[in-house]
Design a protein around this motif. Structure first.
Motif, PDB file in Angstrom:
ATOM      1  N   THR A 182       0.889  -1.253  -0.022  1.00 54.46           N
ATOM      2  CA  THR A 182       0.145  -0.027   0.043  1.00 54.46           C
ATOM      3  C   THR A 182       0.826   1.175   0.048  1.00 54.46           C
ATOM      4  O   THR A 182       1.114   2.043   1.107  1.00 54.46           O
ATOM      5  N   PRO A 183       1.311   1.706  -1.229  1.00 46.33           N
ATOM      6  CA  PRO A 183       2.155   2.977  -1.183  1.00 46.33           C
ATOM      7  C   PRO A 183       1.441   3.907  -0.403  1.00 46.33           C
ATOM      8  O   PRO A 183       0.433   4.467  -0.751  1.00 46.33           O
ATOM      9  N   GLY A 184       2.536   4.737   0.464  1.00 42.80           N
ATOM     10  CA  GLY A 184       1.579   5.818   0.907  1.00 42.80           C
ATOM     11  C   GLY A 184       1.161   5.686   2.202  1.00 42.80           C
ATOM     12  O   GLY A 184       0.744   6.439   3.035  1.00 42.80           O
ATOM     13  N   ALA A 185       1.056   4.517   2.491  1.00 40.41           N
ATOM     14  CA  ALA A 185       0.544   3.964   3.972  1.00 40.41           C
ATOM     15  C   ALA A 185       1.347   4.652   4.949  1.00 40.41           C
ATOM     16  O   ALA A 185       2.516   4.644   5.044  1.00 40.41           O
ATOM     17  N   GLN A 186       0.537   5.036   6.085  1.00 40.92           N
ATOM     18  CA  GLN A 186       1.193   5.397   7.575  1.00 40.92           C
ATOM     19  C   GLN A 186       1.362   4.234   8.377  1.00 40.92           C
ATOM     20  O   GLN A 186       0.193   3.695   8.631  1.00 40.92           O
ATOM     21  N   VAL A 187       2.521   3.894   8.519  1.00 43.49           N
ATOM     22  CA  VAL A 187       2.691   2.773   9.303  1.00 43.49           C
ATOM     23  C   VAL A 187       3.677   3.129  10.460  1.00 43.49           C
ATOM     24  O   VAL A 187       4.913   3.726  10.320  1.00 43.49           O
ATOM     25  N   ALA A 188       3.579   2.748  11.833  1.00 43.80           N
ATOM     26  CA  ALA A 188       4.408   3.127  12.697  1.00 43.80           C
ATOM     27  C   ALA A 188       4.766   1.734  13.426  1.00 43.80           C
ATOM     28  O   ALA A 188       3.882   0.987  13.934  1.00 43.80           O
ATOM     29  N   ALA A 189       6.177   1.228  13.386  1.00 51.98           N
ATOM     30  CA  ALA A 189       6.506  -0.236  14.176  1.00 51.98           C
ATOM     31  C   ALA A 189       7.014   0.270  15.120  1.00 51.98           C
ATOM     32  O   ALA A 189       7.987   0.862  15.313  1.00 51.98           O
ATOM     33  N   ILE A 190       6.587  -0.526  16.259  1.00 50.96           N
ATOM     34  CA  ILE A 190       6.782  -0.202  17.578  1.00 50.96           C
ATOM     35  C   ILE A 190       7.291  -1.283  18.316  1.00 50.96           C
ATOM     36  O   ILE A 190       6.538  -2.251  18.464  1.00 50.96           O
ATOM     37  N   SER A 191       8.384  -1.409  18.857  1.00 47.36           N
ATOM     38  CA  SER A 191       8.905  -2.483  19.583  1.00 47.36           C
ATOM     39  C   SER A 191       8.705  -2.260  20.984  1.00 47.36           C
ATOM     40  O   SER A 191       9.421  -1.228  21.536  1.00 47.36           O
ATOM     41  N   ALA A 192       7.965  -3.174  21.515  1.00 47.43           N
ATOM     42  CA  ALA A 192       7.639  -3.006  22.917  1.00 47.43           C
ATOM     43  C   ALA A 192       7.051  -4.349  23.597  1.00 47.43           C
ATOM     44  O   ALA A 192       6.583  -4.997  22.768  1.00 47.43           O
ATOM     45  N   ASP A 193       7.501  -4.630  24.872  1.00 47.53           N
ATOM     46  CA  ASP A 193       6.764  -5.687  25.430  1.00 47.53           C
ATOM     47  C   ASP A 193       5.651  -5.389  26.167  1.00 47.53           C
ATOM     48  O   ASP A 193       5.854  -4.795  27.289  1.00 47.53           O
ATOM     49  N   ILE A 194       4.630  -5.788  25.612  1.00 45.90           N
ATOM     50  CA  ILE A 194       3.463  -5.302  26.315  1.00 45.90           C
ATOM     51  C   ILE A 194       2.742  -6.238  27.278  1.00 45.90           C
ATOM     52  O   ILE A 194       1.651  -5.873  27.911  1.00 45.90           O
ATOM     53  N   THR A 235       4.025  -5.927  29.973  1.00 49.39           N
ATOM     54  CA  THR A 235       4.616  -5.105  31.326  1.00 49.39           C
ATOM     55  C   THR A 235       3.617  -3.756  31.130  1.00 49.39           C
ATOM     56  O   THR A 235       3.525  -3.289  30.039  1.00 49.39           O
ATOM     57  N   ALA A 236       3.601  -3.217  32.293  1.00 49.57           N
ATOM     58  CA  ALA A 236       2.774  -1.835  32.328  1.00 49.57           C
ATOM     59  C   ALA A 236       3.754  -0.939  31.449  1.00 49.57           C
ATOM     60  O   ALA A 236       3.385  -0.281  30.781  1.00 49.57           O
ATOM     61  N   ALA A 237       4.989  -0.792  31.670  1.00 54.06           N
ATOM     62  CA  ALA A 237       5.839   0.302  31.318  1.00 54.06           C
ATOM     63  C   ALA A 237       6.028  -0.170  29.775  1.00 54.06           C
ATOM     64  O   ALA A 237       6.021   0.722  28.773  1.00 54.06           O
ATOM     65  N   GLY A 238       5.637  -1.386  29.183  1.00 52.45           N
ATOM     66  CA  GLY A 238       5.792  -1.467  27.637  1.00 52.45           C
ATOM     67  C   GLY A 238       4.422  -1.183  27.116  1.00 52.45           C
ATOM     68  O   GLY A 238       4.473  -0.445  25.974  1.00 52.45           O
ATOM     69  N   CYS A 239       3.440  -1.335  27.772  1.00 44.57           N
ATOM     70  CA  CYS A 239       2.203  -0.848  27.181  1.00 44.57           C
ATOM     71  C   CYS A 239       2.193   0.783  27.091  1.00 44.57           C
ATOM     72  O   CYS A 239       1.690   1.315  26.018  1.00 44.57           O
ATOM     73  N   GLU A 240       2.669   1.214  27.986  1.00 44.67           N
ATOM     74  CA  GLU A 240       2.647   2.859  28.246  1.00 44.67           C
ATOM     75  C   GLU A 240       3.669   3.477  27.150  1.00 44.67           C
ATOM     76  O   GLU A 240       3.389   4.342  26.457  1.00 44.67           O
ATOM     77  N   ALA A 241       4.806   2.537  27.201  1.00 40.59           N
ATOM     78  CA  ALA A 241       5.661   2.977  25.828  1.00 40.59           C
ATOM     79  C   ALA A 241       5.106   2.828  24.378  1.00 40.59           C
ATOM     80  O   ALA A 241       5.230   3.794  23.694  1.00 40.59           O
ATOM     81  N   ALA A 242       4.272   1.586  24.107  1.00 39.52           N
ATOM     82  CA  ALA A 242       3.587   1.451  22.816  1.00 39.52           C
ATOM     83  C   ALA A 242       2.679   2.467  22.634  1.00 39.52           C
ATOM     84  O   ALA A 242       2.562   3.170  21.596  1.00 39.52           O
ATOM     85  N   PHE A 243       1.860   2.643  23.613  1.00 39.02           N
ATOM     86  CA  PHE A 243       0.829   3.906  23.290  1.00 39.02           C
ATOM     87  C   PHE A 243       1.482   5.176  22.894  1.00 39.02           C
ATOM     88  O   PHE A 243       0.916   5.872  22.370  1.00 39.02           O
ATOM     89  N   ALA A 244       2.390   5.603  24.184  1.00 29.93           N
ATOM     90  CA  ALA A 244       2.903   7.088  23.935  1.00 29.93           C
ATOM     91  C   ALA A 244       3.615   7.041  22.271  1.00 29.93           C
ATOM     92  O   ALA A 244       3.591   8.045  21.882  1.00 29.93           O
ATOM     93  N   GLU A 245       4.427   6.100  22.077  1.00 32.78           N
ATOM     94  CA  GLU A 245       5.031   6.145  20.550  1.00 32.78           C
ATOM     95  C   GLU A 245       3.958   5.976  19.478  1.00 32.78           C
ATOM     96  O   GLU A 245       4.138   6.841  18.443  1.00 32.78           O
TER      97      GLU A 245
END
Length: 192
Positions: free
Chosen positions: A55-67, A69-79
């Motif tokens: 899908t050329p032009g697609a907006q994709v954010a690849a986020i590496s996080a360990d969800i 954990t609470a910290a991983g969930c917060e980091a993934a959402f914030a990013e």
């Protein structure tokens, strides 16, 4: 059927492979922006490249996080919010299907399953809900596996609620649901 989710942003956990990747590809193809979350940086990079190639032009954010954990969930959402501005749709898809005789499944395995499947869904739901409420629109979808519908006799019994939740506070649409996609080949069996 032609669907359009233009202007919507989805955060998909377990989005680098299998069913999560298929959902991310379909969402991007339908015009939405998508944040894919997983632990493996290599698989995330490959998934992001594949979505953008399809899908050329697609907006994709690849986020590496360990969800798991609470910290991983917060980091993934914030990013996701930092890169895409908001989250309209949360798809809780992460998790493995660990099997074994009930008496041999350790507390650590149970805790890992609960952290990744239940608590990640709760934590991420808490994070996305206020924005959905303020925009008066949003969806939370919990993807179940076959074991949630008909647990095998030798497996652990895991289930998220299969009903709609959430307040209907005046005009607008918000909801939380669990979807069981049925039998599908998502590649997990090939990797075991």
């Amino acid at each position: 059927m032609q669907l359009s989710v233009a202007g919507r942003v989805a955060l998909i956990t377990g989005g680098s492979k299998g069913l999560g990747l298929a959902m991310a590809q379909a969402f991007a193809a339908a015009g939405g922006a998508v944040a894919i979350v997983a632990r493996g940086a290599e698989s995330l990079a490959a998934a992001e490249a594949g979505i953008k190639a399809a899908t050329p032009g697609a907006q994709v954010a690849a986020i590496s996080a360990d969800i798991g954990t609470a910290a991983g969930c917060e980091a993934a959402f914030a990013e996701a919010e930092a890169k895409l501005g908001k989250v309209d749709i949360l798809i809780n898809n992460a998790g493995t299907s660990q099997r074994g005789p009930f008496l041999e499944v350790t507390d650590a395995l149970w805790q890992n399953d609960l952290d990744l499947k239940l608590f990640a869904a709760i934590r991420l739901g808490r994070l996305v809900w206020p924005g959905m409420q303020s925009r008066r629109w949003g969806r939370i979808i919990n993807v179940l596996n076959t074991g949630a519908k008909a647990p095998p006799a030798e497996g652990t019994h895991r289930r998220l609620p299969r009903r709609r939740h959430g307040p209907d506070q005046g005009p607008g649409q918000r909801g939380c649901e669990a979807q069981h996609p049925g039998q599908c080949h998502a590649g997990r069996a090939d990797r075991q």
